[in-house]
Design a protein around this motif. Structure first.
Motif, PDB file in Angstrom:
ATOM      1  N   THR A 256       0.808  -1.216   0.000  1.00 41.79           N
ATOM      2  CA  THR A 256       0.000   0.000   0.000  1.00 41.79           C
ATOM      3  C   THR A 256       0.844   1.271   0.000  1.00 41.79           C
ATOM      4  N   SER A 257       2.163   1.129   0.191  1.00 44.93           N
ATOM      5  CA  SER A 257       3.034   2.308   0.237  1.00 44.93           C
ATOM      6  C   SER A 257       3.547   2.669  -1.160  1.00 44.93           C
ATOM      7  N   ASP A 258       3.744   3.954  -1.377  1.00 44.69           N
ATOM      8  CA  ASP A 258       4.304   4.447  -2.627  1.00 44.69           C
ATOM      9  C   ASP A 258       3.506   3.949  -3.834  1.00 44.69           C
ATOM     10  N   ILE A 259       2.218   4.170  -3.810  1.00 41.78           N
ATOM     11  CA  ILE A 259       1.357   3.706  -4.889  1.00 41.78           C
ATOM     12  C   ILE A 259       1.492   4.633  -6.090  1.00 41.78           C
ATOM     13  N   PRO A 260       1.666   4.086  -7.319  1.00 40.44           N
ATOM     14  CA  PRO A 260       1.794   4.930  -8.516  1.00 40.44           C
ATOM     15  C   PRO A 260       0.498   5.676  -8.809  1.00 40.44           C
ATOM     16  N   ALA A 261       0.581   6.599  -9.715  1.00 43.27           N
ATOM     17  CA  ALA A 261      -0.590   7.351 -10.153  1.00 43.27           C
ATOM     18  C   ALA A 261      -1.495   6.446 -10.981  1.00 43.27           C
ATOM     19  N   PRO A 262      -2.811   6.634 -10.935  1.00 41.91           N
ATOM     20  CA  PRO A 262      -3.732   5.750 -11.658  1.00 41.91           C
ATOM     21  C   PRO A 262      -3.448   5.669 -13.148  1.00 41.91           C
ATOM     22  N   GLU A 263      -2.984   6.773 -13.764  1.00 35.69           N
ATOM     23  CA  GLU A 263      -2.773   6.780 -15.214  1.00 35.69           C
ATOM     24  C   GLU A 263      -1.401   6.252 -15.623  1.00 35.69           C
ATOM     25  N   GLU A 264      -0.532   5.964 -14.668  1.00 37.58           N
ATOM     26  CA  GLU A 264       0.826   5.531 -15.007  1.00 37.58           C
ATOM     27  C   GLU A 264       0.787   4.164 -15.696  1.00 37.58           C
ATOM     28  N   VAL A 265       1.603   4.015 -16.765  1.00 36.92           N
ATOM     29  CA  VAL A 265       1.620   2.798 -17.570  1.00 36.92           C
ATOM     30  C   VAL A 265       2.966   2.099 -17.398  1.00 36.92           C
ATOM     31  N   PHE A 266       2.932   0.778 -17.298  1.00 37.69           N
ATOM     32  CA  PHE A 266       4.149  -0.019 -17.110  1.00 37.69           C
ATOM     33  C   PHE A 266       4.244  -1.075 -18.195  1.00 37.69           C
ATOM     34  N   ASN A 267       5.470  -1.306 -18.644  1.00 43.35           N
ATOM     35  CA  ASN A 267       5.735  -2.339 -19.637  1.00 43.35           C
ATOM     36  C   ASN A 267       6.120  -3.617 -18.896  1.00 43.35           C
ATOM     37  N   ILE A 268       5.279  -4.635 -18.959  1.00 39.01           N
ATOM     38  CA  ILE A 268       5.518  -5.898 -18.251  1.00 39.01           C
ATOM     39  C   ILE A 268       5.822  -6.971 -19.274  1.00 39.01           C
ATOM     40  N   THR A 269       6.930  -7.680 -19.064  1.00 40.35           N
ATOM     41  CA  THR A 269       7.350  -8.729 -19.995  1.00 40.35           C
ATOM     42  C   THR A 269       7.588 -10.032 -19.246  1.00 40.35           C
ATOM     43  N   GLY A 270       7.329 -11.141 -19.917  1.00 45.06           N
ATOM     44  CA  GLY A 270       7.467 -12.448 -19.291  1.00 45.06           C
ATOM     45  C   GLY A 270       8.904 -12.917 -19.228  1.00 45.06           C
ATOM     46  N   SER A 271       9.248 -13.593 -18.102  1.00 41.60           N
ATOM     47  CA  SER A 271      10.583 -14.173 -17.957  1.00 41.60           C
ATOM     48  C   SER A 271      10.533 -15.691 -17.817  1.00 41.60           C
ATOM     49  N   SER A 272       9.341 -16.282 -17.748  1.00 43.48           N
ATOM     50  CA  SER A 272       9.153 -17.746 -17.745  1.00 43.48           C
ATOM     51  C   SER A 272      10.047 -18.441 -16.722  1.00 43.48           C
ATOM     52  N   ASN A 273       9.773 -18.198 -15.443  1.00 47.90           N
ATOM     53  CA  ASN A 273      10.543 -18.802 -14.356  1.00 47.90           C
ATOM     54  C   ASN A 273       9.563 -19.504 -13.404  1.00 47.90           C
ATOM     55  N   PRO A 274       9.314 -20.821 -13.580  1.00 48.08           N
ATOM     56  CA  PRO A 274       8.318 -21.526 -12.769  1.00 48.08           C
ATOM     57  C   PRO A 274       8.594 -21.439 -11.273  1.00 48.08           C
ATOM     58  N   THR A 275       9.852 -21.578 -10.856  1.00 44.08           N
ATOM     59  CA  THR A 275      10.177 -21.542  -9.424  1.00 44.08           C
ATOM     60  C   THR A 275       9.853 -20.193  -8.814  1.00 44.08           C
TER      61      THR A 275
END
Length: 501
Positions: A294-313
């Motif tokens: 709950t701390s340091d929450i980004p702004a609602p409009e902020e966009v993030f680029n999320i990419t997969g790293s395929s790490n089951p563990t």
């Protein structure tokens, strides 16, 4: 008195004794004609569409409950019932093609005897809460349309969530032959396998449904069902924060807050080369995400680029910490364990992710199957799936969630033959509650009274046949003897007359 004179009365005595014996011999009922097939129709008015399910069964019952054998279905064209809120008059028109199809599938002479039910689920439940007048209007439009059909319309209702899950529980245990089974003679006998629970992982919520072992433990919101001569108290524990959509959102929310300083946020639960731009507003869902960071929450409009790293563990660790940190809907509280008795209950999992994993991963071990699924590339996922990549990419998260539950004491049915048998009996039907719903209603559907003839055992019948043959033979011989005696007497009299002349 000679034996010839005693023979007729003795024959009469034997005939009388034979009749008395026939009256005393036990008989059994033998059906005159084969059992007639009956039909039933259930309309599933779901959130996205309506499906007509056609069931059939013989007139015989097992402890007052029907034994349904076959199922076919007809998807209604168009969206779900709640989408017709602006034009209820078009609702009945949309059902006509499937109702006409059902008329062709069912013999015409049985149309008026075929019960027709409609059950509305999630979207109509929500509409009934927000606008009950509108939902009542839609049900009224459905009633008018279905009453005009040639079938015996029994009513339309909005099913509660516990009732829907309870009927799904009935369907699963019925198909797995946990209520009864067929022995080597083809007769129904009670099953000793015990009842399985059902874990249903959906887009809006996850439900745990199981039978309560003892009646005094039954929660108030449980459903009591009478099936095959037994009473079952079925309880459903619903968790909106553990649905497919919420698991994904909460995981992304955790990753974004942990890696906010990075230019690209790495997601170990997504396959390599798969990436998406995610707005913070879309993943930080309240209240499900409120228990996470709950701390340091980004702004609602902020966009993030999320990419997969395929790490089951790493994915497994994230899912475990995600569930352990959740303050709502804990599956591991002692209060829930006392209801479900998880160490003694086997659960069958119903989810798209598990279906995909069963089809693509040959390993019977759930842990190995999850590792292989979470290690698949984008190419492998798309090759073995008919759904969108955005949806398939989240299968790893869901399967890791299911594995995490399994390692905490629950036993999940990942047995391929059992699941294959379940899918084969259910066919292509996308709904299982309709089967359980109709099974519970067969208790109220009258059973036909078949015509019977009285029959006796083959051995007794043979003995009586021999007795009658002997009796008839003796009577015939006696009659023949009397005729011969009379003819000889007449011949002797004639001879005496000629001799005197």
């Amino acid at each position: 008195m000679s034996w010839r004179e005693l023979l007729p009365p003795w024959l009469v005595i034997v005939a009388g004794l034979t009749g008395i014996v026939l009256l005393c011999i036990s008989t059994k009922d033998v059906p005159v004609a084969p059992l007639r097939t009956k039909y039933g129709i259930v309309l599933d008015a779901g959130p996205s569409r309506t499906i007509l399910f056609l069931y059939q069964w013989t007139t015989t019952k097992a402890n007052k409950t029907g034994v349904i054998r076959e199922c076919s279905s007809c998807p209604v064209q168009g969206l779900g019932v709640s989408s017709y809120s602006d034009s209820p008059q078009k609702l009945g028109k949309s059902l006509e093609p499937c109702l006409n199809w059902a008329q062709k599938e069912i013999p015409a002479e049985q149309h008026s005897q075929t019960p027709l039910y409609l059950g509305a689920t999630a979207s109509m439940r929500q509409l009934n809460l927000t606008n009950p007048i509108l939902s009542d209007g839609l049900l009224a439009a459905l009633t008018v349309a279905l009453k005009s059909s040639p079938f015996d319309f029994k009513g339309a209702q909005i099913l509660s969530s516990p009732a829907e899950e309870a009927f799904s529980w009935v369907a699963v245990n019925y198909v797995l032959e946990n209520f009864f089974k067929y022995d080597w003679r083809g007769q129904l006998v009670p099953s000793t396998k015990g009842m399985a629970g059902v874990l249903s992982v959906g887009g809006t919520s996850t439900q745990f449904t199981s039978k309560v072992e003892e009646e005094n433990q039954a929660p108030k919101e449980g459903v009591r069902l009478q099936l095959y001569g037994q009473t079952h108290n079925v309880y459903t524990h619903r968790c909106p924060c553990h649905s497919t959509d919420q698991l994904r959102s909460r995981l992304l929310s955790m990753l974004i807050q942990d890696q906010r300083s990075a230019k690209i946020v790495s997601n170990p639960c997504w396959p390599l080369t798969y990436s998406r731009e995610v707005q913070w507003r879309s993943v930080h869902t309240v209240p499900c995400a409120a228990s996470d960071h709950t701390s340091d929450i980004p702004a609602p409009e902020e966009v993030f680029n999320i990419t997969g790293s395929s790490n089951p563990t790493a994915c497994m660790r994230l899912v475990q910490s995600l569930l352990n940190s959740s303050s709502s809907c804990s599956f591991f509280k002692s209060s829930l364990s006392s209801v479900f008795k998880p160490l003694r209950t086997r659960f069958l999992v119903i989810s798209e992710a598990m279906d995909f994993m069963r089809e693509t991963v040959p390993s019977p071990d759930l842990g190995q199957a999850v590792n292989r699924l979470c290690g698949m590339s984008v190419k492998e996922l798309v090759k073995d799936s008919h759904t969108s990549l955005d949806r398939v990419a989240n299968y790893c998260i869901v399967s890791a969630f299911i594995l995490h539950l399994s390692t905490k004491g629950y036993t999940f049915d990942f047995d391929r033959p059992a699941w294959t048998a379940f899918q084969k009996k259910m066919g292509d039907a996308s709904s299982s509650w309709t089967l359980g719903y109709l099974l519970s209603l067969t208790n109220t559907i009258p059973q036909d009274s078949p015509s019977f003839l009285k029959g006796i055992e083959p051995g007794v019948w043979s003995l009586l046949l021999i007795l009658f043959v002997v009796l008839l033979t003796g009577s015939f011989m006696r009659i023949s003897y009397r005729v011969m005696v009379k003819e000889n007497s007449f011949s002797n009299r004639n001879s005496s007359v000629f001799d005197d002349n």
